[in-house]
Scaffold this motif. Structure first.
Motif, PDB file in Angstrom:
ATOM      1  N   UNK A 160     -30.348 -39.347 -17.761  1.00 35.94           N
ATOM      2  CA  UNK A 160     -29.086 -39.227 -17.026  1.00 35.94           C
ATOM      3  C   UNK A 160     -29.209 -38.312 -15.804  1.00 35.94           C
ATOM      4  N   UNK A 161     -30.446 -38.016 -15.373  1.00 35.54           N
ATOM      5  CA  UNK A 161     -30.669 -37.165 -14.216  1.00 35.54           C
ATOM      6  C   UNK A 161     -29.991 -37.758 -12.980  1.00 35.54           C
ATOM      7  N   UNK A 162     -29.363 -36.894 -12.189  1.00 31.79           N
ATOM      8  CA  UNK A 162     -28.695 -37.310 -10.953  1.00 31.79           C
ATOM      9  C   UNK A 162     -29.592 -36.946  -9.764  1.00 31.79           C
ATOM     10  N   UNK A 163     -29.781 -37.907  -8.858  1.00 30.01           N
ATOM     11  CA  UNK A 163     -30.599 -37.660  -7.662  1.00 30.01           C
ATOM     12  C   UNK A 163     -29.746 -37.755  -6.411  1.00 30.01           C
ATOM     13  N   UNK A 164     -30.020 -36.937  -5.372  1.00 31.95           N
ATOM     14  CA  UNK A 164     -31.057 -35.902  -5.358  1.00 31.95           C
ATOM     15  C   UNK A 164     -30.699 -34.755  -6.309  1.00 31.95           C
ATOM     16  N   UNK A 165     -31.742 -34.020  -6.722  1.00 32.12           N
ATOM     17  CA  UNK A 165     -31.538 -32.890  -7.618  1.00 32.12           C
ATOM     18  C   UNK A 165     -32.238 -31.662  -7.049  1.00 32.12           C
ATOM     19  N   UNK A 166     -31.886 -30.517  -7.596  1.00 28.11           N
ATOM     20  CA  UNK A 166     -32.426 -29.251  -7.094  1.00 28.11           C
ATOM     21  C   UNK A 166     -33.119 -28.525  -8.238  1.00 28.11           C
ATOM     22  N   UNK A 167     -34.381 -28.114  -8.017  1.00 22.84           N
ATOM     23  CA  UNK A 167     -35.198 -27.483  -9.057  1.00 22.84           C
ATOM     24  C   UNK A 167     -35.364 -26.001  -8.760  1.00 22.84           C
ATOM     25  N   UNK A 168     -35.274 -25.162  -9.806  1.00 19.07           N
ATOM     26  CA  UNK A 168     -35.533 -23.732  -9.632  1.00 19.07           C
ATOM     27  C   UNK A 168     -35.976 -23.120 -10.957  1.00 19.07           C
ATOM     28  N   UNK A 169     -36.695 -21.998 -10.914  1.00 17.28           N
ATOM     29  CA  UNK A 169     -37.099 -21.322 -12.145  1.00 17.28           C
ATOM     30  C   UNK A 169     -35.873 -20.934 -12.962  1.00 17.28           C
ATOM     31  N   UNK A 178     -40.362 -20.064  -3.773  1.00  9.99           N
ATOM     32  CA  UNK A 178     -40.971 -21.230  -3.133  1.00  9.99           C
ATOM     33  C   UNK A 178     -40.983 -22.441  -4.062  1.00  9.99           C
ATOM     34  N   UNK A 179     -40.751 -22.232  -5.361  1.00  6.71           N
ATOM     35  CA  UNK A 179     -40.685 -23.344  -6.308  1.00  6.71           C
ATOM     36  C   UNK A 179     -39.330 -24.050  -6.261  1.00  6.71           C
ATOM     37  N   UNK A 180     -38.363 -23.460  -5.573  1.00  9.64           N
ATOM     38  CA  UNK A 180     -37.046 -24.069  -5.445  1.00  9.64           C
ATOM     39  C   UNK A 180     -37.099 -25.175  -4.396  1.00  9.64           C
ATOM     40  N   UNK A 181     -36.716 -26.389  -4.794  1.00  8.68           N
ATOM     41  CA  UNK A 181     -36.813 -27.502  -3.845  1.00  8.68           C
ATOM     42  C   UNK A 181     -35.875 -28.635  -4.234  1.00  8.68           C
ATOM     43  N   UNK A 182     -35.616 -29.516  -3.270  1.00  8.84           N
ATOM     44  CA  UNK A 182     -34.807 -30.717  -3.502  1.00  8.84           C
ATOM     45  C   UNK A 182     -35.742 -31.884  -3.774  1.00  8.84           C
ATOM     46  N   UNK A 209     -27.828 -30.853 -10.327  1.00  7.73           N
ATOM     47  CA  UNK A 209     -27.284 -31.799  -9.360  1.00  7.73           C
ATOM     48  C   UNK A 209     -27.295 -31.140  -7.979  1.00  7.73           C
ATOM     49  N   UNK A 210     -27.813 -31.823  -6.980  1.00 11.33           N
ATOM     50  CA  UNK A 210     -27.862 -31.256  -5.637  1.00 11.33           C
ATOM     51  C   UNK A 210     -26.490 -31.346  -4.988  1.00 11.33           C
ATOM     52  N   UNK A 211     -25.998 -30.213  -4.532  1.00 12.15           N
ATOM     53  CA  UNK A 211     -24.670 -30.154  -3.923  1.00 12.15           C
ATOM     54  C   UNK A 211     -24.770 -30.154  -2.404  1.00 12.15           C
TER      55      UNK A 211
END
Length: 321
Positions: A160-169, A178-182, A209-211
């Motif tokens: 159920x992942x929504x794209x684009x998404x945002x990743x962070x530790x 620097x690991x934070x990315x879209x 979810x990318x806002x």
């Protein structure tokens, strides 16, 4: 009666954040020492050169998960042996905050430090972003849809992942900004998670979810358990691209600009039962205000509040004492 101010030991990894704390405490009349956690010798020269720093020390650390900061603790225990009076520990980054929290039982007889009265919870737990999201939901603060993904074994991406998404530790001290990315699609997400896994695999990461953000706000203040002090907010006007999300410049505004969301934000912070400085980030998307995260230590823009007439580090130390 004259109040003898204790020595304050500022622990810092990012020199600008620590320097703001040092200046604020120095102006308030405290004796300030600096313990800098650095990747390379000499990296703390800007902060250590402050006229308010009496003594400074550098501890080499790569700041990776598994580094429990033993050298920092040994240095602090040397302080304890040489000083009869109880001192204040003032961490100004996530790594040193986690270090003193993990060694709290050893340090508490000799130092005042940030803490929480919430039962069976440590500050390290409060720093967990998924834990913060759960508290935000209960407090009635909006959060984006999110997923927690383990890097320990085969990476499983939720259907159920929504794209684009945002990743962070999941916790700032367990990774890097620097690991934070879209990520625009599943292939990009999987590749990025594999890169994070190759750096350090014994952890979970947070995917949100990318806002589409219209405005970003920074709230710095002091918690003294149920007393929450937020003098103003900063609307960010320039944000670092290298250190993602870091405020480069902004405008100070009154807290009432947050409207009906403000009491819910206070409720969120009260749930932590925390005493210490904090730095919260909020995102305005259209007419909706979303909670991003709260750092349980001084934030980068802390000195802007001092220049506007509010000495947050001094308020925090007084709360401890």
């Amino acid at each position: 009666m004259k109040f003898d101010k204790p020595r304050v030991i500022v622990l810092s990894r990012n020199y600008s954040t620590g320097l703001g704390v040092i200046r604020s405490l120095g102006e308030a009349g405290y004796t300030v020492d600096l313990v800098a956690s650095v990747k390379k010798r000499g990296s703390s020269i800007i902060a250590s050169s402050s006229k308010y720093v009496q003594n400074s020390y550098e501890i080499l650390s790569k700041k990776i998960q598994g580094d429990d900061g033993q050298e920092i603790i040994q240095l602090l225990m040397n302080y304890a042996e040489k000083n009869e009076e109880k001192m204040v520990l003032f961490p100004s980054d996530d790594f040193t905050t986690s270090v003193i929290d993990k060694h709290r039982s050893v340090l508490e007889p000799y130092f005042y430090m940030p803490g929480t009265k919430k039962e069976n919870v440590s500050i390290t737990t409060l720093m967990d972003k998924s834990f913060q999201s759960d508290v935000a939901k209960v407090a009635g603060v909006l959060i984006p849809a999110e997923w927690r993904i383990s890097l320990r074994d085969t990476i499983v991406i939720p259907q159920d992942m929504i794209y684009p998404c945002f990743v962070k530790p999941l916790q700032s001290f367990s990774g890097h900004k620097t690991e934070m990315t879209v990520c625009e699609n599943e292939a990009e997400l999987r590749n990025h998670l594999m890169d994070m896994k190759s750096f350090y695999d014994d952890r979970d990461v947070l995917v949100q979810e990318f806002l589409k953000i219209d405005k970003e706000y920074d709230l710095s203040g002091v918690c003294d358990d149920q007393q929450i002090m937020i003098p103003a907010i900063i609307e960010k006007t320039n944000i670092s691209q290298h250190e993602r999300g870091v405020t480069m410049s902004g405008v100070l505004l009154p807290t009432d600009i947050l409207g009906e969301a403000f009491p819910h934000i206070q409720m969120l912070l009260k749930e932590f039962r925390y005493t210490g400085m904090f730095d919260m980030e909020l995102n305005l998307c259209g007419d909706k205000l979303y909670f991003n995260e709260v750092n349980l230590r001084s934030g980068g823009p802390n000195y802007a509040y001092y220049l506007s007439g509010v000495n947050l580090p001094n308020i925090f130390v007084k709360a401890l004492l």
